[in-house]
Design an enzyme around this catalytic site. Structure first.
Site, PDB file in Angstrom:
ATOM      1  CG  ASP A  92      -1.184  -3.812  -5.403  1.00 47.15           C
ATOM      2  OD1 ASP A  92      -0.386  -2.965  -4.965  1.00 47.15           O
ATOM      3  OD2 ASP A  92      -1.660  -4.734  -4.710  1.00 47.15           O
ATOM      4  CG  ASP A 117       7.412  -3.716  -4.936  1.00 47.84           C
ATOM      5  OD1 ASP A 117       8.522  -3.258  -4.589  1.00 47.84           O
ATOM      6  OD2 ASP A 117       6.781  -4.547  -4.264  1.00 47.84           O
ATOM      7  CD  GLU A 145       1.390   2.869  -4.504  1.00 53.51           C
ATOM      8  OE1 GLU A 145       0.239   2.997  -4.997  1.00 53.51           O
ATOM      9  OE2 GLU A 145       1.631   2.063  -3.603  1.00 53.51           O
ATOM     10  CG  HIS A 191       2.411  -7.317   1.648  1.00 55.12           C
ATOM     11  ND1 HIS A 191       3.616  -7.028   1.077  1.00 55.12           N
ATOM     12  CD2 HIS A 191       1.560  -6.357   1.230  1.00 55.12           C
ATOM     13  CE1 HIS A 191       3.502  -5.951   0.332  1.00 55.12           C
ATOM     14  NE2 HIS A 191       2.267  -5.515   0.406  1.00 55.12           N
ATOM     15  N   GLY A 192      -0.374  -9.754   3.981  1.00 55.40           N
ATOM     16  CA  GLY A 192      -1.008 -10.985   4.434  1.00 55.40           C
ATOM     17  C   GLY A 192      -1.836 -10.741   5.684  1.00 55.40           C
ATOM     18  N   GLY A 226      -0.119  -3.597   3.104  1.00 54.85           N
ATOM     19  CA  GLY A 226      -0.261  -4.532   4.216  1.00 54.85           C
ATOM     20  C   GLY A 226      -1.178  -3.985   5.292  1.00 54.85           C
ATOM     21  CB  SER A 227      -3.783  -1.442   5.197  1.00 60.30           C
ATOM     22  OG  SER A 227      -2.782  -0.581   4.724  1.00 60.30           O
ATOM     23  CB  THR A 250      -5.114 -10.120   3.301  1.00 57.24           C
ATOM     24  OG1 THR A 250      -3.861 -10.107   2.612  1.00 57.24           O
ATOM     25  CG2 THR A 250      -5.203 -11.363   4.155  1.00 57.24           C
TER      26      THR A 250
HETATM   27 ZN   LIG Z   1       1.362  -4.302  -1.150  1.00 60.00          ZN
END
Ligand SMILES: [Zn+2]
Length: 340
Positions: A92, A117, A145, A191-192, A226-227, A250
């Protein structure tokens, strides 16, 4: 089953697209979260996507990311063997700083998929970096990804003050040029710790991105980062428009600490010396009549509670994605199944 390779994961995402469900992709950094996840997913008969971030690898390796990556991958792999579900490992938020690490992960088949990323870079540089990882993974079956757009917030070693929504036309060009297998999109999640009710989730964008990709002959599974904190209705909307993977980190961190916090607050008097007793940790209170209670300070006692709470929340979250009942542990037909 031992953890499965990229071809089986590709097939799992394809089945999710057809079946209208999605996988929560769950970050771990140590065994308690992993054990809770394995129990929840086994009970729900769902395949399981476990994620390792560079920060988690660094933590697990005592500062050595490669050692941590090998250790976590080995732990997941060994613990997955007796589970009647498919277990997958995703890297990730790996960045261009970690190309060498990704190369080892591919060569040693430590993972099923990798997220590169490079979303902080320009559009062109993002394509170049993502294409480079696709090239590295070629022939391994390991999926790649990539992310287009920026997700606000702090995650692990990545942080962004700004959010840039993914543009549907750029999404097609990006997937074509990079060759990425999965596309992480920015449609308003953060995110978070985020409040689902305060997020303006642009499901219209997910819908437009999915439609443009489809028009171009690409059925690329979409990913939502960020889900944590998304409401169940928002998850359903996202799935309707092609999201097959929702990242969760998180939420588990909170539930982990909450379980430990409740336990230690409740049992503090069995662990902390009372007033008047010398705080003599070095001699383990041998000069005092008072002793801490080993039945409670053994870290496995709180750890077991943490595992149970993680199992509970993982069950709640995977139910939102509706991946339960779809487990396909038959990795034998998958040519890229990790050899261990
Ligand atoms: Zn992420």
């Amino acid at each position: 089953m031992p953890f499965l390779g990229g071809s089986a994961l590709k097939e799992a995402y394809r089945r999710a697209q057809r079946g209208g469900y999605a996988y929560m992709a769950n970050n771990i950094a140590e065994p308690n979260t992993l054990l809770g996840l394995l129990d929840a997913y086994t009970e729900a008969k769902s395949d399981l996507v476990v994620q390792i971030s560079p920060g988690a690898a660094k933590y697990a390796g005592g500062g050595d990311k490669l050692a941590g990556l090998r250790a976590l991958s080995g732990l997941i792999s060994v613990l997955a063997v007796n589970r009647p579900i498919g277990v997958f490992i995703n890297l990730d938020h790996f960045t261009t700083q970690e190309l060498a690490l990704m190369d080892v992960a591919i060569r040693e088949r430590l993972v099923s998929s990798i997220m590169i990323d490079a979303s902080a870079e320009s559009f062109e540089a993002n394509i170049r970096a993502s294409a480079e990882v696709v090239r590295m993974a070629k022939g391994s079956g390991i999926l790649v990804e990539a992310e287009l757009g920026k997700i606000r917030g702090v995650e692990d070693e990545i942080s962004s003050d700004e959010a840039f929504y993914t543009h549907p036309d750029e999404a097609v060009e990006f997937v074509r040029a990079s060759g990425a297998d999965l596309l992480a999109i920015a449609i308003g999640t953060e995110h978070g710790v985020s409040k689902g009710r305060k997020i303006e989730l642009r499901v219209d964008l997910a819908k437009a991105i999915q439609a443009k990709l489809h028009e171009a002959g690409l059925d690329t599974p979409l990913v939502l980062h960020g889900s944590s904190g998304l409401l169940p209705g928002q998850v359903r909307d996202a799935i309707r428009y092609g999201v097959c993977k929702l990242n969760k980190d998180t939420h588990y961190q909170y539930v982990y600490s909450r379980a430990a916090c409740e336990f230690y607050l409740k049992n503090s008097r069995a662990i902390m010396p009372p007033d008047g007793v010398e705080d003599d940790i070095v001699d383990l209170f041998s000069k005092s009549d008072w002793s801490p209670d080993k039945k409670l300070f053994d870290p496995r006692v709180a750890g077991k509670l943490v595992q149970e709470k993680i199992k509970w929340i993982a069950g709640e979250l995977l139910a939102q994605g509706s991946s339960g009942g779809h487990a396909n542990p038959s990795g034998e037909s998958d040519s890229s199944t990790a050899k261990r």
